[in-house]
Design a protein around this motif. Structure first.
Motif, mmCIF file in Angstrom:
data_model
loop_
_atom_site.group_PDB
_atom_site.id
_atom_site.type_symbol
_atom_site.label_atom_id
_atom_site.label_comp_id
_atom_site.label_asym_id
_atom_site.label_seq_id
_atom_site.Cartn_x
_atom_site.Cartn_y
_atom_site.Cartn_z
ATOM 1 N N LYS A 42 24.388 54.071 49.105
ATOM 2 C CA LYS A 42 25.307 52.559 49.396
ATOM 3 C C LYS A 42 24.346 51.554 49.956
ATOM 4 C CE LYS A 42 30.366 52.991 49.980
ATOM 5 N NZ LYS A 42 31.185 53.285 50.948
ATOM 6 N N THR A 43 24.512 50.437 49.295
ATOM 7 C CA THR A 43 23.827 49.229 49.520
ATOM 8 C C THR A 43 24.596 48.709 50.849
ATOM 9 O OG1 THR A 43 24.935 47.760 48.399
ATOM 10 C CG2 THR A 43 23.242 48.645 47.399
ATOM 11 N N LEU A 44 23.907 47.786 51.268
ATOM 12 C CA LEU A 44 24.489 46.832 52.692
ATOM 13 C C LEU A 44 25.573 46.301 52.207
ATOM 14 C CD1 LEU A 44 21.273 45.220 54.124
ATOM 15 C CD2 LEU A 44 22.619 47.242 55.213
#
Length: 411
Positions: A402-404
């Motif tokens: 998951k990205t930020l």
């Protein structure tokens, strides 16, 4: 001439109704056909029953249902003086006013009396016909009774109940005498009961099933095996009954024996033997086909054969089965035993209404990799997350992060 009918008819009764032998049943058809050509109405009636399907004989007899032929055979049997044909037409609701007027009997009761006399003399088939006439209450119309025939509605109802119970001694005689199918209505009388006056009697129903098993009838051995298989200590006996039934041609009994070996609850677990049994039942048992396919897919039966699994599970699916269909889709998704076809796998997964880790993993793979559909990693990951602790899904999740900003992407 035989004791009750022509030689051809009496031999056919022996070969079709007093034994469980598909080859003998098939061999009875040419002589019956010849007897029909010679004008034998009773032979026409037996061919009518053969053309009516498994409800009229043993389900493993090699007869094909043919409604048109059945109707013609029944009509001919009545016009040629078969009292059995008359009772058969009454049972089926096919004794039209025109046919009744044309039959060579002064009335329905006259035909009933002819069959009853033969039953009293010892004919098992006629005993079953009379018993069935009482069980299904054809006797009401035969004797031309109605509520108007009695002082009160209650008196009529009491007569009807008394008449129906007259089926018992007739059906018992035929059942004990060697006609296995005669037990069906007798069993149903107690197993289902009659609404409003006769409660189901499971003890009596079980006694009938046990009697049929003791008499060696394979369909009743299978039924009684299912009665007792869950009772403490009865697993081996049930297995013995299933095997005896199966070896006599009751192919569905192989499935039940296979399940005993597969589950290992009541007899020692033996998956290879289970696979043998499921294969033996596959031609007639959808469940057996499914289970054989499953074992070939998993390899639990001692042989992992994806191609055979695909063949069996496709056959089972076409016949309406739903168990193991996720395994079939998995094979198409990854090309196990067949040409890889993700779109077909997707179609099978989506039309199958159940959720399993294998299905969720398959859908996760399809969407996360864009196999036949636009790639949707988020949707794919959601499917992987629905798999719980399923190892392949946990491994697949390692490919994504998951990205930020909360978006799922490939690592």
């Amino acid at each position: 001439m035989g004791k009750y009918f022509s030689d051809a008819v009496e031999q056919a009764l022996e070969d079709i109704y007093y034994c469980y032998d598909a080859k003998r049943a098939a061999a009875a058809i040419p002589p019956l056909t010849a007897a029909v050509a010679a004008g034998d109405g009773d032979a026409s009636y037996l061919l009518f029953r053969c053309a009516c399907g498994p409800d009229y004989s043993w389900e493993y007899h090699p007869f094909q249902e043919d409604e048109g032929a059945a109707s013609q055979f029944l009509r001919d049997s009545i016009l040629r003086g078969s009292a059995m044909g008359v009772l058969g037409a009454i049972r089926c609701g096919m004794l039209t006013p025109a046919l009744e007027k044309a039959m060579p009997f002064p009335g329905r009761r006259a035909a009933w009396d002819v069959v009853r006399e033969k039953g009293e003399a010892g004919c098992l088939f006629c005993q079953n016909l009379i018993g069935s006439g009482y069980y299904w209450l054809d006797i009401v119309g035969i004797e031309e009774k109605s509520a108007a025939s009695f002082p009160t509605q209650e008196d009529f109802a009491a007569w009807v109940r008394e008449s129906q119970m007259k089926c018992v001694p007739w059906l018992e005689k035929a059942f004990r005498g060697g006609m296995g199918v005669a037990g069906r209505n007798l069993y149903n009388l107690y197993h289902k009961g009659e609404e409003g006056w006769l409660a189901p009697d499971m003890k009596k129903a079980e006694e009938i099933a046990r009697l049929g098993a003791e008499l060696g009838y394979p369909d009743w051995q299978e039924r009684y095996g299912n009665w007792i298989k869950d009772e403490p200590g009865q697993g081996p006996k049930a297995a013995e009954l299933f095997r005896s039934a199966a070896e006599q041609g009751q192919l569905s009994a192989w499935f039940y024996l296979g399940m005993l070996y597969y589950e290992g609850k009541y007899i020692p677990q033996d998956r290879p033997k289970a696979l043998e049994c499921f294969n033996a039942s596959a031609s007639r048992s959808i469940n057996g086909t499914c289970m054989a396919g499953v074992l070939y897919y998993t390899g639990e039966g001692g042989v992992q054969d994806y191609a055979r699994a695909v063949q069996l599970l496709e056959d089972a699916k076409a016949r309406g089965a739903d168990y193991g269909i996720d395994m079939l889709a998995d094979c198409f998704l990854f090309g196990r035993g067949c040409q890889r076809d993700p779109q077909k796998a997707l179609s099978i997964f989506l039309e199958w209404p159940y959720n399993t880790p294998l299905k969720s993993y398959g859908l996760g793979t399809i969407y996360s990799e864009g196999l036949g559909v636009p790639q949707d990693i988020k949707k794919g990951v959601e499917y992987f997350q629905n798999c719980g602790n399923y190892p392949p899904a946990q491994e697949a999740m390692l490919k994504f992060k998951k990205t930020l900003f909360g978006k799922w992407v490939r690592r």
